[in-house]
Design a protein around this motif. Structure first.
Motif, PDB file in Angstrom:
ATOM      1  N   LEU A 114     -13.258 -12.665   4.638  1.00 26.61           N
ATOM      2  CA  LEU A 114     -14.373 -12.879   5.563  1.00 26.61           C
ATOM      3  C   LEU A 114     -13.943 -12.407   6.946  1.00 26.61           C
ATOM      4  CD1 LEU A 114     -15.747 -16.412   4.590  1.00 26.61           C
ATOM      5  CD2 LEU A 114     -16.914 -14.218   4.355  1.00 26.61           C
ATOM      6  N   ALA A 115     -14.364 -11.228   7.302  1.00 28.50           N
ATOM      7  CA  ALA A 115     -13.991 -10.685   8.613  1.00 28.50           C
ATOM      8  C   ALA A 115     -15.157 -10.860   9.572  1.00 28.50           C
ATOM      9  CB  ALA A 115     -13.627  -9.215   8.476  1.00 28.50           C
ATOM     10  N   LYS A 116     -14.822 -11.123  10.827  1.00 29.96           N
ATOM     11  CA  LYS A 116     -15.866 -11.325  11.852  1.00 29.96           C
ATOM     12  C   LYS A 116     -15.461 -10.610  13.122  1.00 29.96           C
ATOM     13  CE  LYS A 116     -17.771 -15.177  13.473  1.00 29.96           C
ATOM     14  NZ  LYS A 116     -17.776 -16.626  13.732  1.00 29.96           N
ATOM     15  N   SER A 126     -17.895  -5.348  10.258  1.00 30.55           N
ATOM     16  CA  SER A 126     -17.357  -6.469   9.476  1.00 30.55           C
ATOM     17  C   SER A 126     -17.345  -6.144   7.983  1.00 30.55           C
ATOM     18  CB  SER A 126     -18.189  -7.728   9.717  1.00 30.55           C
ATOM     19  OG  SER A 126     -18.163  -8.061  11.077  1.00 30.55           O
ATOM     20  N   ASN A 130     -14.081  -6.050   5.611  1.00 33.29           N
ATOM     21  CA  ASN A 130     -13.917  -6.842   4.387  1.00 33.29           C
ATOM     22  C   ASN A 130     -13.377  -5.979   3.259  1.00 33.29           C
ATOM     23  OD1 ASN A 130     -14.890  -9.131   5.591  1.00 33.29           O
ATOM     24  ND2 ASN A 130     -16.977  -8.922   4.811  1.00 33.29           N
ATOM     25  N   GLU A 153      -9.359 -17.744   0.313  1.00 34.84           N
ATOM     26  CA  GLU A 153     -10.099 -16.949   1.286  1.00 34.84           C
ATOM     27  C   GLU A 153      -9.154 -16.393   2.335  1.00 34.84           C
ATOM     28  OE1 GLU A 153     -14.429 -18.560   2.075  1.00 34.84           O
ATOM     29  OE2 GLU A 153     -13.011 -20.224   1.975  1.00 34.84           O
ATOM     30  N   PHE A 155      -9.376 -15.023   6.204  1.00 37.96           N
ATOM     31  CA  PHE A 155     -10.271 -14.920   7.355  1.00 37.96           C
ATOM     32  C   PHE A 155      -9.646 -14.012   8.404  1.00 37.96           C
ATOM     33  CE2 PHE A 155     -10.760 -19.107   5.441  1.00 37.96           C
ATOM     34  CZ  PHE A 155     -12.138 -19.222   5.290  1.00 37.96           C
ATOM     35  N   GLU A 157     -10.624 -12.743  12.342  1.00 35.72           N
ATOM     36  CA  GLU A 157     -11.540 -12.772  13.486  1.00 35.72           C
ATOM     37  C   GLU A 157     -11.048 -11.788  14.524  1.00 35.72           C
ATOM     38  OE1 GLU A 157     -12.368 -16.526  15.289  1.00 35.72           O
ATOM     39  OE2 GLU A 157     -13.104 -17.411  13.428  1.00 35.72           O
ATOM     40  N   ARG A 169      -9.701 -22.964   6.814  1.00 35.30           N
ATOM     41  CA  ARG A 169     -10.430 -23.582   7.926  1.00 35.30           C
ATOM     42  C   ARG A 169     -10.401 -25.089   7.715  1.00 35.30           C
ATOM     43  NH1 ARG A 169     -15.612 -19.856   8.971  1.00 35.30           N
ATOM     44  NH2 ARG A 169     -16.574 -21.889   9.248  1.00 35.30           N
TER      45      ARG A 169
END
Ligand code: ATP
Ligand code: MG
Length: 397
Positions: A114-116, A126, A130, A153, A155, A157, A169
């Motif tokens: 999950l890239a943001k 994004s 991913n 997952e 992550f 950011e 998280r």
């Protein structure tokens, strides 16, 4: 965990307070202060703001489980993660991910990325991130990407100047930073309900002081009791707090003749009157109680009205609509339950058993005049002892 590459930062996200419009800077400032109060015992005090999140620098020797329990006690944190921090470019992200992914993901795992991008100036979208980073992790770990059946997952950011990589998280308490809703004074009995009510008021941003009415001739008898331990526990969520210890003997001597079924209502009004004066001295703008509608005889709707009649400050009753079992469950999860059920000599146990459930204000007011309630309140206020409670214990203020 020991041979794992040390984390660089804790990323701290806050939900609700980002909605608060023009109050936002105040909320962020208070949240940052509260986080630092919780983390400075671990030697961590480099905190910066970065696009709707806070970034706390860690040391190579930071005790991550202690850090997590500190952050789990800060209202306003919606979630946090311990993360690796790299430069904001694809090469740096890829290199670090290759290095750390195998520590978190094994070949039999299935994962998703999950890239943001907080920074839209970053060249890669994004979606593309991913995909690219999914390949990287797959190569580094041998695990497969699965968007539906993942058990792990990854992550990523990307912020304005840095990028962060993390694998978990952790949910925070939510709510609002303590202090952002002003001050209130909580009436704490040592029972099951009032500590939970106090916690809920803190959750909505109230900074609390506490007042406790005790049946002893010497306030020191309260010092080794669960009352102090309960407040100490609550201080985990707020930092040190003031405690007023108020003796009930002036009231009790004056009603020795017995006002029978009205005694409990009178005593509760007495507690409110004294508490209101203490609250106003402290600049607090509300009282907080553990009352719950119709839970006991003194808490009928009619009695709640009679008990608070004449007060200037609002009375907050966070538990008003809670069932007893819901309160007990919450008390257990906070850790207050075990303390609350410890034996203690409660003021209310001295008071007549079958209280009036439909008290009339005019009757009560006439009784108070006969008893000189104002005088009782004044004489009691002269006997109040002020203490300072913290997680470590109690001392004279
Ligand atoms: P608790 O479990 O909090 O004692 P309760 O269900 O026993 O509540 P009451 O005894 O009617 O209900 O008390 C209602 C509220 O009044 C308490 O939640 C608390 O806020 C306040 N209160 C009662 N006794 C005291 C006391 N000795 N000192 C300070 N506040 C008190
Ligand atoms: Mg009680």
């Amino acid at each position: 965990l020991h041979n794992m590459r040390a984390f660089d930062v804790a990323l701290i996200h806050y939900g609700e307070i980002s909605l608060k419009g023009h109050n936002r800077p105040l909320f962020e400032k208070r949240l940052a202060e509260n986080i630092l109060r919780a983390t400075s015992p671990l030697g961590l005090n480099r905190l910066r703001r970065s696009r709707g999140r806070l970034v706390l620098n860690l040391d190579s020797f930071t005790d991550i489980s202690r850090l997590a329990s500190a952050l789990k006690a800060v209202f306003g944190v919606s979630w946090f993660a311990v993360a690796y921090e790299v430069e904001q470019n694809l090469d740096s992200i890829t290199t670090r991910l290759m290095e750390v992914a195998p520590e978190f993901i094994s070949p039999s795992d299935q994962f998703r990325v999950l890239a943001k991008r907080a920074d839209k100036g970053f060249q890669t979208s994004s979606m593309a991130l991913n995909r690219i980073l999914g390949d990287v992790v797959q190569r580094a770990t041998g695990a497969k990407v699965s968007l539906k059946a993942f058990n792990k997952e990854v992550f990523v950011e990307v912020s304005a100047d840095k990028a962060f990589i993390f694998f978990e998280r952790v949910k925070g308490l939510g709510g609002l930073p303590v202090g952002t809703s002003g001050k209130a004074l909580a009436l704490l009995s040592g029972g099951i309900d009032s500590p939970v009510a106090a916690w809920l008021a803190m959750k909505r941003g109230c900074h609390l002081g506490y007042v406790h009415f005790h049946p002893f001739s010497d306030y020191r008898q309260v010092l080794g009791s669960k009352v102090i331990d309960l407040i100490s526990l609550l201080c985990r969520f707020s930092g040190p707090a003031r405690l007023y210890l108020v003796p009930s003997y002036v009231f009790q001597v004056s009603t020795a003749s017995g006002s029978g079924r009205h005694e409990l209502i009178l005593f509760r009004r007495f507690m409110f009157k004294v508490s209101e004066v203490l609250a106003q001295r402290d600049g607090a703008s509300a009282l907080v109680t553990g009352e719950s509608l119709a839970q006991v005889a003194s808490q009928t709707l009619q009695n709640l009205g009679v008990i608070q009649a004449g007060l200037r400050l609002p009375v907050l009753r966070p538990l008003l609509t809670y069932d007893k079992q819901e309160i007990v469950d919450l008390a257990k999860s906070l850790g207050t339950y075990e303390l609350s059920i410890r034996p203690y000599r409660d003021c209310c146990s001295i008071i007549a058993r079958h209280p009036e459930t439909r008290a009339k204000l005019d009757v009560i007011e006439r009784l108070e005049e006969d008893l000189d309630m104002n005088g009782i309140v004044d004489r009691t206020l002269r006997e109040v002892v002020t203490l300072e409670v913290s997680e470590e214990g109690v001392r004279e203020a």
